[in-house]
Design a protein around this motif. Sequence first.
Motif, mmCIF file in Angstrom:
data_model
loop_
_atom_site.group_PDB
_atom_site.id
_atom_site.type_symbol
_atom_site.label_atom_id
_atom_site.label_comp_id
_atom_site.label_asym_id
_atom_site.label_seq_id
_atom_site.Cartn_x
_atom_site.Cartn_y
_atom_site.Cartn_z
ATOM 1 N N THR A 206 13.277 1.846 -4.551
ATOM 2 C CA THR A 206 11.762 1.306 -4.512
ATOM 3 C C THR A 206 11.026 1.119 -3.692
ATOM 4 O O THR A 206 10.870 0.662 -2.230
ATOM 5 C CB THR A 206 11.336 1.082 -5.725
ATOM 6 O OG1 THR A 206 11.758 -0.712 -5.611
ATOM 7 C CG2 THR A 206 12.205 0.997 -7.019
ATOM 8 N N GLU A 207 9.589 1.601 -3.676
ATOM 9 C CA GLU A 207 8.979 1.656 -2.344
ATOM 10 C C GLU A 207 8.529 -0.275 -2.451
ATOM 11 O O GLU A 207 8.526 -0.612 -1.383
ATOM 12 C CB GLU A 207 7.670 2.410 -2.859
ATOM 13 C CG GLU A 207 6.243 1.396 -1.523
ATOM 14 C CD GLU A 207 5.116 2.469 -1.745
ATOM 15 O OE1 GLU A 207 4.178 2.198 -0.707
ATOM 16 O OE2 GLU A 207 4.823 3.508 -2.528
ATOM 17 N N ARG A 208 8.397 -0.655 -3.406
ATOM 18 C CA ARG A 208 8.785 -2.532 -3.073
ATOM 19 C C ARG A 208 9.515 -3.235 -2.684
ATOM 20 O O ARG A 208 10.045 -3.620 -2.011
ATOM 21 C CB ARG A 208 8.435 -2.953 -4.775
ATOM 22 C CG ARG A 208 8.171 -3.998 -4.961
ATOM 23 C CD ARG A 208 8.649 -4.711 -6.267
ATOM 24 N NE ARG A 208 7.229 -4.034 -7.071
ATOM 25 C CZ ARG A 208 7.033 -4.421 -8.201
ATOM 26 N NH1 ARG A 208 7.949 -4.462 -8.739
ATOM 27 N NH2 ARG A 208 5.512 -3.887 -8.572
ATOM 28 N N LEU A 210 12.156 -1.630 -0.605
ATOM 29 C CA LEU A 210 11.488 -0.918 0.850
ATOM 30 C C LEU A 210 10.638 -1.724 1.805
ATOM 31 O O LEU A 210 10.984 -2.383 2.720
ATOM 32 C CB LEU A 210 10.922 0.096 0.866
ATOM 33 C CG LEU A 210 11.677 0.762 2.137
ATOM 34 C CD1 LEU A 210 12.425 1.039 2.804
ATOM 35 C CD2 LEU A 210 10.726 2.920 2.104
ATOM 36 N N ARG A 211 10.041 -2.214 1.219
ATOM 37 C CA ARG A 211 9.041 -2.824 1.104
ATOM 38 C C ARG A 211 8.938 -4.164 1.792
ATOM 39 O O ARG A 211 9.235 -5.158 3.061
ATOM 40 C CB ARG A 211 7.606 -3.256 0.640
ATOM 41 C CG ARG A 211 6.598 -1.836 1.110
ATOM 42 C CD ARG A 211 5.209 -1.710 0.783
ATOM 43 N NE ARG A 211 4.708 -0.266 1.410
ATOM 44 C CZ ARG A 211 3.822 0.279 2.265
ATOM 45 N NH1 ARG A 211 4.086 -0.333 3.501
ATOM 46 N NH2 ARG A 211 3.479 1.358 2.325
ATOM 47 N N LEU A 223 4.217 4.248 4.159
ATOM 48 C CA LEU A 223 5.366 4.195 3.962
ATOM 49 C C LEU A 223 6.337 5.315 5.201
ATOM 50 O O LEU A 223 7.221 5.148 4.673
ATOM 51 C CB LEU A 223 5.250 4.939 2.917
ATOM 52 C CG LEU A 223 6.520 4.856 1.617
ATOM 53 C CD1 LEU A 223 7.393 4.109 1.674
ATOM 54 C CD2 LEU A 223 6.059 6.040 1.000
ATOM 55 N N ASP A 224 5.097 6.306 4.878
ATOM 56 C CA ASP A 224 6.071 7.262 6.088
ATOM 57 C C ASP A 224 6.858 6.457 7.250
ATOM 58 O O ASP A 224 7.672 6.975 7.651
ATOM 59 C CB ASP A 224 5.217 8.134 6.252
ATOM 60 C CG ASP A 224 5.282 9.342 5.579
ATOM 61 O OD1 ASP A 224 5.879 9.439 4.681
ATOM 62 O OD2 ASP A 224 4.359 10.264 5.910
ATOM 63 N N GLY A 227 10.000 4.462 6.475
ATOM 64 C CA GLY A 227 11.212 5.688 5.901
ATOM 65 C C GLY A 227 11.409 6.268 6.850
ATOM 66 O O GLY A 227 13.133 6.395 6.796
ATOM 67 N N VAL A 241 12.603 7.308 -1.755
ATOM 68 C CA VAL A 241 11.693 6.235 -1.982
ATOM 69 C C VAL A 241 11.155 6.517 -3.260
ATOM 70 O O VAL A 241 9.888 7.280 -3.768
ATOM 71 C CB VAL A 241 10.779 5.839 -1.041
ATOM 72 C CG1 VAL A 241 9.990 4.283 -1.259
ATOM 73 C CG2 VAL A 241 11.653 5.817 0.091
ATOM 74 N N THR A 242 11.362 5.897 -4.695
ATOM 75 C CA THR A 242 10.689 5.869 -5.494
ATOM 76 C C THR A 242 9.497 5.601 -5.336
ATOM 77 O O THR A 242 9.344 4.036 -5.340
ATOM 78 C CB THR A 242 11.459 5.362 -6.932
ATOM 79 O OG1 THR A 242 12.245 6.121 -7.031
ATOM 80 C CG2 THR A 242 10.284 5.447 -7.877
ATOM 81 N N ARG A 243 8.236 5.853 -5.996
ATOM 82 C CA ARG A 243 6.901 5.457 -5.713
ATOM 83 C C ARG A 243 6.101 4.818 -7.164
ATOM 84 O O ARG A 243 5.534 5.587 -8.060
ATOM 85 C CB ARG A 243 5.761 6.361 -5.040
ATOM 86 C CG ARG A 243 6.227 6.720 -3.337
ATOM 87 C CD ARG A 243 5.356 7.509 -2.853
ATOM 88 N NE ARG A 243 4.551 6.148 -2.874
ATOM 89 C CZ ARG A 243 3.580 6.684 -2.136
ATOM 90 N NH1 ARG A 243 3.247 8.222 -0.738
ATOM 91 N NH2 ARG A 243 2.090 6.423 -1.261
ATOM 92 N N CYS A 248 8.740 10.213 -6.174
ATOM 93 C CA CYS A 248 9.412 9.744 -5.072
ATOM 94 C C CYS A 248 9.337 10.634 -3.631
ATOM 95 O O CYS A 248 8.489 11.494 -3.950
ATOM 96 C CB CYS A 248 11.132 10.388 -5.104
ATOM 97 S SG CYS A 248 11.848 9.660 -6.871
#
Length: 347
Positions: A206-208, A210-211, A223-224, A227, A241-243, A248
């Motif tokens: 998920t974006e969370r 990933l961050r 995000l880009d 990623g 990446v799920t947002r 995604c």
Amino acid sequence: MADAPRPPRLSDATRHDDATLLARAVPAVEGRRIAVVGDVILDCYRSDGGRSHCFPGGAGVIAGHLRRLGAQPVLVTQLANDGNARQLRRGLDDLGIEVHAVPTDAAQPVRTRRVQGHRITATPRQELIESPPPVTTGRIAGAITERRLDLDAVIFADFGHGTVTPELLDGVLPILRPSTPVLTGDVSGPRASLLAMRKFDLLTPTERELRRLSPSPSPLTPLDALGRRLVTELDLKHLLVTRDASGCVRYSSNGTKREQPSLASMYQTRVFDEVGAGDALLAAATLGLCSGLGIRSSVRLGQIAAAAAIAQIGNAAMGWERLHRVIAPQATSAASYPAQAASMPAA
């Protein structure tokens, strides 16, 4: 306040394409041999009346999805010597999943959720306190490498309880990569091993996550940038990446970026329980990749599975009938749990 953006309007052609994809996938995935490596968690739901329903969660439900979709998964995990682990083992056996369990002295992880009408609240998540001893990691590695020549794919599902560690990945990936057609993975929790998942065909954080786990955790980093940097640094083929509700974003090694709208929104899927959507996505997308469906179709298959997962209460393994229900909705009730639910063992 501006109105929230509406999801793209579904055309009859889109529904037809998705139905065609499911029809193609059913025979393609049959019998695929996939190892799932990761933590198994007992997912329990307690209703207002005090009744409990429990499911094999974590890596267990990923293997369950694969089995009910026609694959032949082997689950490599740790199991404790307690009532929760025995309950998990019965649930996995009922699903027909081959299990290679390395014993652990730690308590079996449990996640409990209280169901009040259509509202679900979760208890604080248990986290790994200590890393497993080297002998445990060695046994897990041995179970994976012994089967490597018989596998269509390997999924690493790291939920932070010690089955998947950087040491394990550093040891087995150089052995797996030359002989394994597809490697995929996902992470959950602050102790997860995202940055050790190198040369994978697909990662689905998920974006969370990933961050939280990326080398540049600043909330201001686009995000880009995150990623594309991760794809390059980990030498990934694809990063999905799920947002949350907005869908995604897929980043690929050739530099392309593709927005993937939320199928749950497009198909107006009613959200009963968001738990396990990522597990369903990873299982179905991996099946697609190792069955030759290509990345676009595989991701679409995963999104259909995720939409099906949130339309039921209980993190239960799903078969094709649930995925078809997303494409051609029928009247369903959120009051009942899937048939795979089992009563919670006595404390």
